[in-house]
Design a protein around this motif. Sequence first.
Motif, short mmCIF file in Angstrom:
data_model
loop_
_atom_site.label_atom_id
_atom_site.label_comp_id
_atom_site.label_asym_id
_atom_site.label_seq_id
_atom_site.Cartn_x
_atom_site.Cartn_y
_atom_site.Cartn_z
N LYS A 61 0.84 -1.20 0.00
CA LYS A 61 0.00 0.00 0.00
C LYS A 61 0.88 1.26 0.00
O LYS A 61 0.58 2.23 -0.69
CB LYS A 61 -0.91 0.02 1.23
N VAL A 62 1.95 1.22 0.77
CA VAL A 62 2.85 2.37 0.83
C VAL A 62 3.57 2.56 -0.50
O VAL A 62 3.71 3.69 -0.99
CB VAL A 62 3.87 2.21 1.99
N VAL A 63 4.00 1.47 -1.12
CA VAL A 63 4.66 1.56 -2.42
C VAL A 63 3.71 2.17 -3.45
O VAL A 63 4.10 3.04 -4.24
CB VAL A 63 5.15 0.16 -2.89
N GLU A 64 2.45 1.74 -3.43
CA GLU A 64 1.47 2.28 -4.37
C GLU A 64 1.24 3.77 -4.12
O GLU A 64 1.13 4.56 -5.07
CB GLU A 64 0.16 1.51 -4.26
N ALA A 65 1.17 4.17 -2.85
CA ALA A 65 0.97 5.59 -2.53
C ALA A 65 2.18 6.42 -2.96
O ALA A 65 2.03 7.53 -3.50
CB ALA A 65 0.72 5.75 -1.03
N LEU A 66 3.39 5.89 -2.75
CA LEU A 66 4.60 6.59 -3.17
C LEU A 66 4.63 6.74 -4.69
O LEU A 66 4.96 7.80 -5.21
CB LEU A 66 5.86 5.86 -2.68
N PHE A 67 4.24 5.68 -5.39
CA PHE A 67 4.21 5.74 -6.85
C PHE A 67 3.22 6.79 -7.34
O PHE A 67 3.51 7.54 -8.27
CB PHE A 67 3.88 4.37 -7.45
N CYS A 118 2.44 9.48 -5.75
CA CYS A 118 3.08 10.78 -5.51
C CYS A 118 4.13 11.08 -6.59
O CYS A 118 4.32 12.23 -6.96
CB CYS A 118 3.74 10.81 -4.13
N CYS A 119 4.78 10.06 -7.07
CA CYS A 119 5.81 10.24 -8.10
C CYS A 119 5.21 10.63 -9.45
O CYS A 119 5.81 11.40 -10.19
CB CYS A 119 6.62 8.95 -8.29
N ALA A 174 9.58 12.77 -4.02
CA ALA A 174 9.13 11.38 -4.09
C ALA A 174 9.82 10.66 -5.26
O ALA A 174 10.25 9.52 -5.13
CB ALA A 174 7.61 11.31 -4.24
N GLN A 175 9.94 11.36 -6.39
CA GLN A 175 10.61 10.76 -7.55
C GLN A 175 12.08 10.46 -7.23
O GLN A 175 12.60 9.39 -7.56
CB GLN A 175 10.53 11.70 -8.75
N LYS A 176 12.72 11.41 -6.59
CA LYS A 176 14.14 11.25 -6.22
C LYS A 176 14.31 10.06 -5.27
O LYS A 176 15.19 9.23 -5.47
CB LYS A 176 14.60 12.55 -5.55
N TYR A 177 13.44 9.98 -4.28
CA TYR A 177 13.50 8.87 -3.32
C TYR A 177 13.28 7.54 -4.03
O TYR A 177 14.01 6.58 -3.81
CB TYR A 177 12.43 9.08 -2.24
N LYS A 184 22.12 7.56 -7.74
CA LYS A 184 22.59 8.18 -6.50
C LYS A 184 23.13 9.57 -6.79
O LYS A 184 23.58 9.86 -7.90
CB LYS A 184 23.60 7.31 -5.77
N GLU A 185 23.04 10.43 -5.79
CA GLU A 185 23.33 11.85 -6.01
C GLU A 185 24.75 12.09 -6.49
O GLU A 185 24.98 12.85 -7.40
CB GLU A 185 23.07 12.63 -4.73
N ASP A 186 25.71 11.48 -5.85
CA ASP A 186 27.10 11.67 -6.25
C ASP A 186 27.75 10.29 -6.30
O ASP A 186 28.13 9.74 -5.28
CB ASP A 186 27.84 12.56 -5.25
#
Length: 159
Positions: free
Chosen positions: A63-69, A71-72, A118-121, A132-134
């Motif tokens: 459910k959390v993965v779906e909610a994060l998606f 948001c992305c 959210a996309q970055k995460y 990854k950032e760097d």
Amino acid sequence: MKSNEELIKDSLSLVESMVSDGLTDKEIAEKIGMSYSTFRRYKTQNSDLKTAIAQGKDRRNQKVVEALFKCCTGYKYYEEVPTKVKEEVLAEDGRTVLVKEDVLIKSVKKYKGPDLNAQKYWLNNRDKAQWKEDPYRVENDKKLTKLKEKEVEAKTSPI
């Protein structure tokens, strides 16, 4: 009266559902009619109970993965919005205008755009090597540490 084993066996689907809903072990034990300490003991010993708990956690995580998606990528939703409506009515004398106010609740369709954080995460956790950032941070930190060690060594060594 049922034994604890029978109680757990009969409540496996209920336990899975309660874990999925986010109930604590203490709440689950209370709802199935078992003491908290006994439930904790069976949780470590009974493989069927472990499986039910794991499946409940997996459903909750999904459910959390779906909610994060959502948001992305952005999503549409409905929100109830109060709207003030004014109506002008002529009084019986024909000269006076009365204003009648009313509040209506309307359902309004809205759009929540994609969330950059959210996309970055999501990307950082799905494909760390590419996103990854760097990518050279660990390597650069090691070099910096070595330089600092040499600097400290040079300051402390007698010349």
